[in-house]
Design an enzyme around this catalytic site. Structure first.
Site, PDB file in Angstrom:
ATOM      1  N   HIS A  81       0.867  -1.179   0.000  1.00  0.00           N
ATOM      2  CA  HIS A  81       0.000   0.000   0.000  1.00  0.00           C
ATOM      3  C   HIS A  81       0.909   1.236   0.000  1.00  0.00           C
ATOM      4  O   HIS A  81       2.036   1.184   0.486  1.00  0.00           O
ATOM      5  CB  HIS A  81      -0.852   0.102   1.275  1.00  0.00           C
ATOM      6  CG  HIS A  81      -1.759  -1.037   1.551  1.00  0.00           C
ATOM      7  ND1 HIS A  81      -1.335  -2.191   2.163  1.00  0.00           N
ATOM      8  CD2 HIS A  81      -3.092  -1.183   1.344  1.00  0.00           C
ATOM      9  CE1 HIS A  81      -2.363  -3.011   2.315  1.00  0.00           C
ATOM     10  NE2 HIS A  81      -3.443  -2.431   1.831  1.00  0.00           N
ATOM     11  N   ASP A 112       2.294   2.069   3.393  1.00  0.00           N
ATOM     12  CA  ASP A 112       3.318   1.162   3.919  1.00  0.00           C
ATOM     13  C   ASP A 112       4.714   1.656   3.594  1.00  0.00           C
ATOM     14  O   ASP A 112       5.652   1.431   4.360  1.00  0.00           O
ATOM     15  CB  ASP A 112       3.189  -0.244   3.306  1.00  0.00           C
ATOM     16  CG  ASP A 112       1.804  -0.815   3.397  1.00  0.00           C
ATOM     17  OD1 ASP A 112       1.120  -0.527   4.387  1.00  0.00           O
ATOM     18  OD2 ASP A 112       1.418  -1.559   2.478  1.00  0.00           O
TER      19      ASP A 112
END
Length: 433
Positions: free
Chosen positions: A99, A102
């Site tokens: 993501h 992240d």
């Protein structure tokens, strides 16, 4: 080089007789199964969020992991990326997934977050040049920040819709730049807590329009990967609109996108929806929308999504059998959407969790392939439906109720039940796993 995984050797295949915990016993990337290398069947991916971004918290307690890259600076994000690629190389992992949240620190504004993402994507691209690991898929985190508490594409605030659309554009750009094979959408907040304040029609229409924009942008930029939706029935929302395979297919049909979008199906989400993993895979395959999988397992006593590493190869063999029946992965793969337990503090725990998961899946694949190659199960399945291959049965499907009634009366049709032979087939299955 960092020293986080110091002393941990590269994991190699040593076979079932090995007592070395830092070795594969079943996962042999170059072993040929049904004409294809095992690595190419399984297409393993490491999840950036659980492996490198999760702090070890739960609803009753906070951070337990003390990672040297935790923090909100780009330098720490780059350190995290360096550590990630060291683990990819240790495992020989062919893919990873991420993501946006992240891999980059959150900025004070959208523009700052965008710049952070672009800079860290450049850094990851450099690391990929020196590694065999590729990007299976990218996605946007549209559920963690408080701005998404009422959804992203389905949010009642148009500004949140706009922010979300702009975020997805940036993540699609990043995925394409890194050579990603897919782009995933998961609607963790696309749902509702109460119907008392929810306009179901508006939210569905907005979600459909959002997805159409994603598909349009894919074609505009020439992204050759697959757009994937990941179903989940609830958690964090009380009721999520992407409940399960059947629900998502209905949504895609409603907006004419069933030929444009496939599914990323997670074992744990299938269980939460009251289905088996293999049910969701088989249904998606029958509908032509099976794309990729998130591999994990749930604690069946807990009642929530525990995201543990797979550990039950007979259960996983049922899943891989359905994948083989569907022709295997094309752009998709096996992403370990799984996290070590919050008490598993050591770097070795993170590596060994993936070793065990990869071995479990490899063992499952080999069992599924043996049965698939044997053909006994498919022979039994075909025999059960053999009556439908006759000219009379085919003609009946093109007939009418009145004509069928006339035939039943004229021929005195009075069918006798036939055994489904479930126990025999279960015994057959057990011979191979």
């Amino acid at each position: 080089m960092t020293d986080f995984f110091a002393g941990i050797p590269q994991i190699r295949y040593e076979g079932e007789g090995s007592s070395n915990e830092f070795a594969f016993r079943h996962y042999n990337p170059d072993e040929v199964i049904l004409g294809k290398r095992m690595e190419d069947h399984l297409r393993f991916a490491v999840a950036w969020w659980h492996s490198f971004a999760w702090p070890g918290g739960d609803p009753f307690g906070g951070q337990t992991f003390d990672r040297p890259w935790f923090g909100d600076t780009l330098d720490l994000a780059k350190l995290k990326a360096d550590v990630a690629f060291e683990m990819f190389d240790i495992l020989g992992a062919p893919f990873f997934c991420f993501h946006d949240a992240d891999i980059r620190p959150e900025g004070a504004t959208f523009a700052e977050s965008k710049r952070n993402l672009e800079e860290i994507v450049d850094h990851i691209g450099i690391r990929m040049e020196g590694s065999k690991t590729k990007l299976l898929w990218g996605t946007a985190n549209l559920f963690s920040h408080r701005r998404f508490m009422s959804g992203a594409a389905t949010n009642p605030d148009p500004d949140v819709f706009a922010w979300s659309a702009a975020t997805v554009k940036g993540c699609m750009d990043a995925t394409m730049k890194l050579g990603g094979a897919n782009y995933v959408l998961w609607g963790g907040r696309e749902g509702y807590e109460t119907l008392l304040n929810t306009d179901l029609t508006r939210e569905a229409e907005n979600a459909g329009r959002f997805l159409q924009m994603v598909v349009d942008y894919k074609h505009k930029i020439g992204f050759q990967g697959t757009i994937l939706i990941e179903p989940k029935p609830q958690e964090p929302s009380k009721h999520q609109y992407d409940y399960d395979v059947a629900t998502v297919y209905g949504f895609l049909k409603r907006f004419g996108l069933e030929k444009e979008v496939k599914l990323n199906i997670e074992q744990g989400h299938a269980i939460l929806a009251g289905h088996s993993f293999e049910h969701e895979l088989a249904l998606a395959a029958s509908l032509g929308i099976l794309g990729s999988i998130d591999m994990n397992r749930n604690d069946y006593q807990s009642g929530w999504d525990t995201d543990q590493f797979p550990h039950n190869h007979p259960e996983m063999a049922l899943a891989y059998y359905e994948i083989l029946r569907a022709g295997g992965f094309t752009t998709g793969g096996t992403n370990f959407d799984a996290k070590i337990r919050r008490q598993s503090l050591d770097p070795e725990d993170l590596v060994l969790a993936h070793v065990g998961g990869m071995d479990t899946c490899a063992r499952a694949l080999k069992a599924a392939a043996r049965l698939y190659e044997d053909g006994s199960l498919e022979t039994a399945r075909a025999a059960r439906y053999a009556g439908w291959e006759t000219p009379e049965a085919q003609a009946m499907l093109a007939s009418s109720l009145e004509k069928i009634e006339a035939r039943v009366l004229a021929e005195g049709i009075n069918p006798e039940p036939r055994s489904g032979r479930q126990e025999r087939l279960e015994n057959l299955w057990n011979r191979f796993v």
